[in-house]
Design an enzyme around this catalytic site. Structure first.
Site, mmCIF file in Angstrom:
data_model
loop_
_atom_site.group_PDB
_atom_site.id
_atom_site.type_symbol
_atom_site.label_atom_id
_atom_site.label_comp_id
_atom_site.label_asym_id
_atom_site.label_seq_id
_atom_site.Cartn_x
_atom_site.Cartn_y
_atom_site.Cartn_z
ATOM 1 N N LYS A 22 0.838 -1.208 0.000
ATOM 2 C CA LYS A 22 0.000 0.000 0.000
ATOM 3 C C LYS A 22 0.872 1.257 0.000
ATOM 4 O O LYS A 22 0.692 2.154 -0.822
ATOM 5 C CB LYS A 22 -0.909 0.006 1.247
ATOM 6 C CG LYS A 22 -1.603 1.321 1.491
ATOM 7 C CD LYS A 22 -2.467 1.291 2.732
ATOM 8 C CE LYS A 22 -1.760 1.564 4.023
ATOM 9 N NZ LYS A 22 -1.443 2.993 4.279
ATOM 10 N N ASN A 23 1.809 1.317 0.946
ATOM 11 C CA ASN A 23 2.574 2.559 1.105
ATOM 12 C C ASN A 23 3.485 2.831 -0.086
ATOM 13 O O ASN A 23 3.756 3.989 -0.403
ATOM 14 C CB ASN A 23 3.377 2.530 2.408
ATOM 15 C CG ASN A 23 2.470 2.713 3.621
ATOM 16 O OD1 ASN A 23 1.286 3.034 3.472
ATOM 17 N ND2 ASN A 23 3.009 2.488 4.803
ATOM 18 N N CYS A 118 -4.614 13.194 13.219
ATOM 19 C CA CYS A 118 -4.698 11.790 12.805
ATOM 20 C C CYS A 118 -4.745 10.967 14.078
ATOM 21 O O CYS A 118 -4.216 11.387 15.096
ATOM 22 C CB CYS A 118 -3.462 11.471 11.988
ATOM 23 S SG CYS A 118 -3.061 9.742 11.934
ATOM 24 N N ARG A 123 1.421 14.444 13.461
ATOM 25 C CA ARG A 123 1.932 14.283 12.102
ATOM 26 C C ARG A 123 2.053 15.597 11.319
ATOM 27 O O ARG A 123 1.339 15.831 10.341
ATOM 28 C CB ARG A 123 1.076 13.256 11.339
ATOM 29 C CG ARG A 123 1.019 11.941 12.073
ATOM 30 C CD ARG A 123 0.261 10.877 11.359
ATOM 31 N NE ARG A 123 1.076 10.164 10.386
ATOM 32 C CZ ARG A 123 0.681 9.075 9.754
ATOM 33 N NH1 ARG A 123 -0.509 8.568 9.973
ATOM 34 N NH2 ARG A 123 1.467 8.474 8.891
ATOM 35 N N ASP A 308 4.487 0.250 12.147
ATOM 36 C CA ASP A 308 3.241 -0.285 11.583
ATOM 37 C C ASP A 308 2.999 -1.754 11.962
ATOM 38 O O ASP A 308 1.971 -2.317 11.580
ATOM 39 C CB ASP A 308 3.242 -0.141 10.056
ATOM 40 C CG ASP A 308 3.008 1.298 9.605
ATOM 41 O OD1 ASP A 308 2.682 2.140 10.449
ATOM 42 O OD2 ASP A 308 3.158 1.569 8.398
ATOM 43 N N ARG A 400 -8.751 0.014 4.404
ATOM 44 C CA ARG A 400 -7.763 0.951 3.850
ATOM 45 C C ARG A 400 -6.453 0.220 3.559
ATOM 46 O O ARG A 400 -5.716 0.627 2.666
ATOM 47 C CB ARG A 400 -7.476 2.074 4.860
ATOM 48 C CG ARG A 400 -8.640 3.021 5.091
ATOM 49 C CD ARG A 400 -8.210 4.166 5.997
ATOM 50 N NE ARG A 400 -6.899 4.628 5.584
ATOM 51 C CZ ARG A 400 -5.980 5.140 6.399
ATOM 52 N NH1 ARG A 400 -6.231 5.294 7.671
ATOM 53 N NH2 ARG A 400 -4.813 5.524 5.936
HETATM 54 C C1 UD1 Z 1 4.778 6.548 6.448
HETATM 55 C C2 UD1 Z 1 3.792 5.422 6.270
HETATM 56 C C3 UD1 Z 1 3.198 5.013 7.612
HETATM 57 C C4 UD1 Z 1 4.311 4.692 8.599
HETATM 58 C C5 UD1 Z 1 5.322 5.824 8.674
HETATM 59 C C6 UD1 Z 1 6.522 5.502 9.549
HETATM 60 C C7 UD1 Z 1 2.933 5.894 4.051
HETATM 61 C C8 UD1 Z 1 1.767 6.279 3.224
HETATM 62 N N1 UD1 Z 1 2.726 5.863 5.374
HETATM 63 O O1 UD1 Z 1 4.034 7.654 6.948
HETATM 64 O O2 UD1 Z 1 2.362 3.871 7.420
HETATM 65 O O3 UD1 Z 1 3.764 4.468 9.886
HETATM 66 O O4 UD1 Z 1 5.800 6.150 7.351
HETATM 67 O O5 UD1 Z 1 7.159 4.363 9.076
HETATM 68 O O6 UD1 Z 1 3.997 5.565 3.539
HETATM 69 N N2 UD1 Z 1 7.193 14.049 10.987
HETATM 70 C C9 UD1 Z 1 7.390 15.369 11.334
HETATM 71 N N3 UD1 Z 1 7.410 16.310 10.344
HETATM 72 C C10 UD1 Z 1 7.257 15.980 9.020
HETATM 73 C C11 UD1 Z 1 7.047 14.627 8.669
HETATM 74 C C12 UD1 Z 1 7.017 13.684 9.683
HETATM 75 O O7 UD1 Z 1 7.557 15.704 12.509
HETATM 76 O O8 UD1 Z 1 7.302 16.874 8.165
HETATM 77 C C13 UD1 Z 1 7.137 13.021 12.056
HETATM 78 C C14 UD1 Z 1 5.763 12.359 12.147
HETATM 79 O O9 UD1 Z 1 4.898 13.130 12.934
HETATM 80 C C15 UD1 Z 1 6.098 11.025 12.765
HETATM 81 C C16 UD1 Z 1 7.473 10.709 12.181
HETATM 82 O O10 UD1 Z 1 8.009 11.953 11.709
HETATM 83 O O11 UD1 Z 1 6.213 11.141 14.161
HETATM 84 C C17 UD1 Z 1 7.425 9.699 11.031
HETATM 85 O O12 UD1 Z 1 6.671 10.221 9.985
HETATM 86 P P1 UD1 Z 1 6.936 9.867 8.454
HETATM 87 O O13 UD1 Z 1 8.163 9.015 8.321
HETATM 88 O O14 UD1 Z 1 6.874 11.133 7.683
HETATM 89 O O15 UD1 Z 1 5.679 8.988 8.140
HETATM 90 P P2 UD1 Z 1 4.673 9.112 6.941
HETATM 91 O O16 UD1 Z 1 5.424 9.308 5.668
HETATM 92 O O17 UD1 Z 1 3.573 10.048 7.270
#
Ligand code: UD1
Length: 421
Positions: A22-23, A118, A123, A308, A400
């Site tokens: 999915k991701n 969320c 996030r 996850d 989802r």
């Molecule tokens: C992706 C995955 C999700 C998984 C996560 C961590 C997808 C669609 N989703 O989510 O299933 O749980 O990686 O492996 O691929 N953060 C910030 N600022 C930012 C971006 C992120 O502080 O600009 C923080 C987030 O709040 C979180 C951490 O970084 O605490 C990890 O987030 P991130 O790696 O960005 O996850 P996603 O890409 O949203």
């Protein structure tokens, strides 16, 4: 709304085909925005999140079709009609923010709603924004939307991410492939989904080196062309189904499974007394002997233990021999499955980002509520070995991220059914 009913106690035996990730697919689909030529994705999972991304892309003018029973997604962005990702779609799925980088690179402008709160944490998007600004974009937040502009085009830059965010790395890669000059992303995310996206972008004509490691180097090109790319197997679906025979007993073959996608997770299963063997077609999982041992788990970025799979691992440890300590380091509010597991008789103490799980001999079925995607499936897993009936309510989260969960587990002997209300 549908619910899933699980009657516990049946040992599992059989095979489960692992779907495309999915991701990975959610990052590959927006890559279509980078080229006027078609992008075809094979081995796509049939999930509502993929349909949501399809609807978002269609709202931007992308032609989206699903072929071969939905397993192939054909995309064509030859004529984009909008650069606005509307709140009504983005609020359903945070990964909608992955259109920001490619839209900006292709059209010089993007307006993308912030996803909002969320279930598993705040996030924010600061890492995405800082990286795109380093590439020369100006970004402002107005009325809940990020307004990004780079009228003169993006320019390569050196970017040091404060945290290796998966989404920010993907957005930055998609922006940088069409930027002028060289971009270097330091402290980049290393997840297999990043490698999958890089392979697809390279197939489209991009120059990318180092994906899968902490430093990714990208040489910008003037244009990308069409490509066909296969989505990597879903390591989270794989890990989830690996836990099914670990929890319920028996032995299950996971077709398409690969240990390299889940190294740290497999090490923890081994320590808990679960055997994982590579076969010609995938992975076979069974308990080594009757008991499951307690293990401590800390969630980390890849190649560490994936956040996850934390909820599903907790479901296993609820009936392990001894006390396990699970520490969640990626998301700040990701133990919402704990109170539901407690309703099934689990002994769990949560203090901030740490959960102490003291194994009990058996869980008992109960009506429970799914709070997010991975929490939903952890309750189903817990129900597989629980005494009596577990009713998991509010399963829209499940659809989802899991293709036909009741069929996949049912084919291995689980007593599981979906009831529509
Ligand atoms: C992706 C995955 C999700 C998984 C996560 C961590 C997808 C669609 N989703 O989510 O299933 O749980 O990686 O492996 O691929 N953060 C910030 N600022 C930012 C971006 C992120 O502080 O600009 C923080 C987030 O709040 C979180 C951490 O970084 O605490 C990890 O987030 P991130 O790696 O960005 O996850 P996603 O890409 O949203």
């Amino acid at each position: 709304m549908d619910k899933i009913i699980v009657r516990g106690g049946a040992e599992l035996s059989g095979t489960i085909q692992i779907a495309g990730a999915k991701n990975a697919c959610l990052a590959l689909m927006p890559a279509t925005l980078l080229s006027e030529e078609p992008l075809t994705l094979t081995n796509a999972p049939r999930l509502s999140d993929i349909a949501t991304m399809g609807a978002l892309l269609a709202s931007l003018g992308v032609e989206v079709s699903r072929l071969q029973d939905g397993k192939v997604v054909a995309l064509s962005s030859h004529a984009l009609s909008s650069h606005v990702a509307d709140y009504e779609i983005v609020r359903k799925m945070r990964a909608s923010n992955l259109v920001l980088g490619p839209l900006l690179a292709r059209t010089g402008q993007a307006v993308v709603s912030l996803p909002g709160g969320c279930a598993i944490g705040a996030r924010p998007m600061d890492i995405h924004v800082t990286a795109l600004e380093a590439l020369g974009a100006t970004i402002e937040l107005r009325e809940g939307y990020l307004h990004a502009e780079a009228r003169g085009g993006l320019k390569g830059a050196r970017i040091d991410m404060r945290f290796p965010s998966v989404g920010a790395t993907e957005n930055t890669m998609m922006a940088a492939v069409l930027a002028k000059g060289t971009t270097v992303i330091d402290n980049a995310a290393r997840e297999p989904e990043i490698v999958d996206l890089a392979q697809c972008l390279v197939a489209m004509g991009a120059y990318i080196d180092g994906a899968g490691g902490p430093t990714i180097t990208i040489e910008g090109v003037d244009r990308l062309h069409g490509a066909t790319d296969a989505v990597v197997p879903d390591r989270i679906e794989l890990g989830t189904y690996m836990l099914a025979p670990a929890i319920a007993g028996g032995s299950v073959d996971l077709i398409g499974g690969r240990i390299d996608l889940l190294g740290a997770f497999c090490e923890k299963l081994d320590a808990a007394g679960i055997d994982v063997t590579q076969t010609d077609t995938g992975l076979r999982v069974a308990r080594r002997n009757g008991t499951v041992r307690a293990v401590d788990v800390i969630t980390e970025v890849f190649p560490g233990f994936p956040t996850d799979l934390q909820a599903q691992m907790m479901a296993l440890l609820c009936t392990a021999d001894g006390k396990s300590v699970l520490e969640e380091r990626i998301f700040e509010n990701r133990f919402m499955h704990a109170p539901e597991l407690i309703r099934m008789g689990a002994r769990i103490d949560v203090h901030g980002g740490v959960a102490e799980v003291t194994g009990v001999p058996r869980l008992k079925g109960a009506p429970v509520m799914a709070t997010d995607l991975r929490a939903s499936v952890s309750l189903i897993l817990a129900g597989l070995a629980a005494e009596g009936e577990t009713v998991v309510n509010r399963v829209y989260h499940l659809d989802r991220g899991y293709e036909r969960v009741e069929h996949k587990l049912g084919a291995c002997g689980a007593r599981i059914e979906r009831v529509s209300e």
